[in-house]
Design a protein around this motif. Sequence first.
Motif, mmCIF file in Angstrom:
data_model
loop_
_atom_site.group_PDB
_atom_site.id
_atom_site.type_symbol
_atom_site.label_atom_id
_atom_site.label_comp_id
_atom_site.label_asym_id
_atom_site.label_seq_id
_atom_site.Cartn_x
_atom_site.Cartn_y
_atom_site.Cartn_z
ATOM 1 N N THR A 70 2.422 -15.700 -9.759
ATOM 2 C CA THR A 70 1.092 -15.779 -9.153
ATOM 3 C C THR A 70 1.072 -15.101 -7.788
ATOM 4 O O THR A 70 0.160 -14.324 -7.471
ATOM 5 C CB THR A 70 0.662 -17.246 -9.009
ATOM 6 N N LEU A 71 2.066 -15.374 -6.973
ATOM 7 C CA LEU A 71 2.155 -14.754 -5.655
ATOM 8 C C LEU A 71 2.318 -13.237 -5.765
ATOM 9 O O LEU A 71 1.769 -12.480 -4.957
ATOM 10 C CB LEU A 71 3.316 -15.357 -4.871
ATOM 11 N N LEU A 72 3.048 -12.787 -6.760
ATOM 12 C CA LEU A 72 3.235 -11.357 -6.984
ATOM 13 C C LEU A 72 1.910 -10.700 -7.340
ATOM 14 O O LEU A 72 1.556 -9.644 -6.794
ATOM 15 C CB LEU A 72 4.257 -11.135 -8.089
ATOM 16 N N ASP A 73 1.155 -11.308 -8.250
ATOM 17 C CA ASP A 73 -0.149 -10.767 -8.632
ATOM 18 C C ASP A 73 -1.099 -10.709 -7.440
ATOM 19 O O ASP A 73 -1.845 -9.737 -7.272
ATOM 20 C CB ASP A 73 -0.763 -11.610 -9.750
ATOM 21 N N GLU A 74 -1.068 -11.748 -6.613
ATOM 22 C CA GLU A 74 -1.940 -11.773 -5.444
ATOM 23 C C GLU A 74 -1.578 -10.660 -4.462
ATOM 24 O O GLU A 74 -2.461 -10.027 -3.870
ATOM 25 C CB GLU A 74 -1.848 -13.133 -4.755
ATOM 26 N N ALA A 75 -0.286 -10.424 -4.287
ATOM 27 C CA ALA A 75 0.154 -9.395 -3.351
ATOM 28 C C ALA A 75 -0.240 -7.991 -3.805
ATOM 29 O O ALA A 75 -0.543 -7.119 -2.988
ATOM 30 C CB ALA A 75 1.663 -9.477 -3.168
ATOM 31 N N LEU A 76 -0.242 -7.775 -5.124
ATOM 32 C CA LEU A 76 -0.496 -6.432 -5.658
ATOM 33 C C LEU A 76 -1.964 -6.166 -5.969
ATOM 34 O O LEU A 76 -2.363 -5.010 -6.114
ATOM 35 C CB LEU A 76 0.314 -6.232 -6.942
ATOM 36 N N GLY A 77 -2.749 -7.217 -6.072
ATOM 37 C CA GLY A 77 -4.092 -7.094 -6.628
ATOM 38 C C GLY A 77 -4.961 -5.997 -6.057
ATOM 39 O O GLY A 77 -5.440 -5.115 -6.778
ATOM 40 N N ARG A 78 -5.181 -6.013 -4.755
ATOM 41 C CA ARG A 78 -6.094 -5.046 -4.148
ATOM 42 C C ARG A 78 -5.569 -3.617 -4.281
ATOM 43 O O ARG A 78 -6.315 -2.704 -4.646
ATOM 44 C CB ARG A 78 -6.306 -5.380 -2.673
ATOM 45 N N ALA A 79 -4.296 -3.419 -3.988
ATOM 46 C CA ALA A 79 -3.727 -2.071 -4.056
ATOM 47 C C ALA A 79 -3.719 -1.546 -5.484
ATOM 48 O O ALA A 79 -3.937 -0.353 -5.724
ATOM 49 C CB ALA A 79 -2.311 -2.065 -3.489
ATOM 50 N N ARG B 254 0.829 -1.210 0.000
ATOM 51 C CA ARG B 254 0.000 0.000 0.000
ATOM 52 C C ARG B 254 0.861 1.257 0.000
ATOM 53 O O ARG B 254 0.566 2.228 -0.702
ATOM 54 C CB ARG B 254 -0.937 -0.006 1.212
ATOM 55 N N PHE B 255 1.915 1.243 0.796
ATOM 56 C CA PHE B 255 2.818 2.385 0.857
ATOM 57 C C PHE B 255 3.458 2.642 -0.504
ATOM 58 O O PHE B 255 3.582 3.791 -0.952
ATOM 59 C CB PHE B 255 3.902 2.140 1.912
ATOM 60 N N ALA B 256 3.853 1.581 -1.176
ATOM 61 C CA ALA B 256 4.509 1.720 -2.477
ATOM 62 C C ALA B 256 3.570 2.333 -3.513
ATOM 63 O O ALA B 256 3.980 3.199 -4.307
ATOM 64 C CB ALA B 256 5.007 0.358 -2.955
#
Length: 291
Positions: free
Chosen positions: A213-222, A167-169
């Motif tokens: 896949t893990l990267l997409d999941e981490a970024l998805g909401r933000a 979120r900060f990024a």
Amino acid sequence: MELPLVVGVDGSESSLGAVDWAVEEAARHGIPLRLVYASLWERYEGEVPSYSVDRPAEQVLADEIVGTAAERAHQRNPDVKLSIEVVPEEAVTALLREGHNAFAIVTGSRGRGDLTGLLLGSVSLAVAARADCPVIVVRGDMAGLSGTHERILLGVGDLAAGSGAVRFAFREAEARGCTLDALRAWRRPAHETTDHTLLTGDAAKFHEMRAATLLDEALGRAAGDHPAVQVRRATVEGPARKVLLERSATADLLIVGAERRPGHFGLQLGRLAHTALHHAACPVAVVPQRV
């Protein structure tokens, strides 16, 4: 109430560089700037009576340090709302307390009393490892300090999706109007699994796809909350520390997360954040994540 951007000052060149950087950061986000100098002289000498014309040398020094920093900040951008305070506490304690109500804490990479040869000052390290809010250690070359790369670098590890670092990024990239490079490093296990699908397929491809896949999941909401931010996703084989340090040479800010475990009162950084704070070629933001 707008949370301020807090800067720890001590009169060193490193802390004055942190003030310069923080003024630009506060202006970008439209938030006030708060300059804090921690001094214990009052605790040991006692407060000076109001009628006294003599001031202890430490009080003179404290006033000079915050005054110089405030003047420097005002000259750099007079429109940034500014406050200063000298607090009778040890530096780490004072900054950690300030962090309870701060947008972020900004420090230089070296303090006035740090030993020659140290890569990172003890105060900056302790605050980054224990603060409740993001801590930005201002370090690196002139290109990174001046923001000419127009690129934010985010290291995405195993923290939860939508973590504070993510979120900060996104907020930072949006405020700067620059590209966000989100990177996840991956490595094949030393002893590869005996799963039949991996033995018959491309093991490297499997690990790369899993990292993506893990990267997409981490970024998805933000990413959905900040649609204007241009994001470049990358998965790279290799040690995360090495990959991020190499890419920090073309970034204006490196952002990493750090787990905070309740009940643990020691330094909580992790090897990645610790390495970045000591060796990155640009300022480093360490964002805490409760686990």
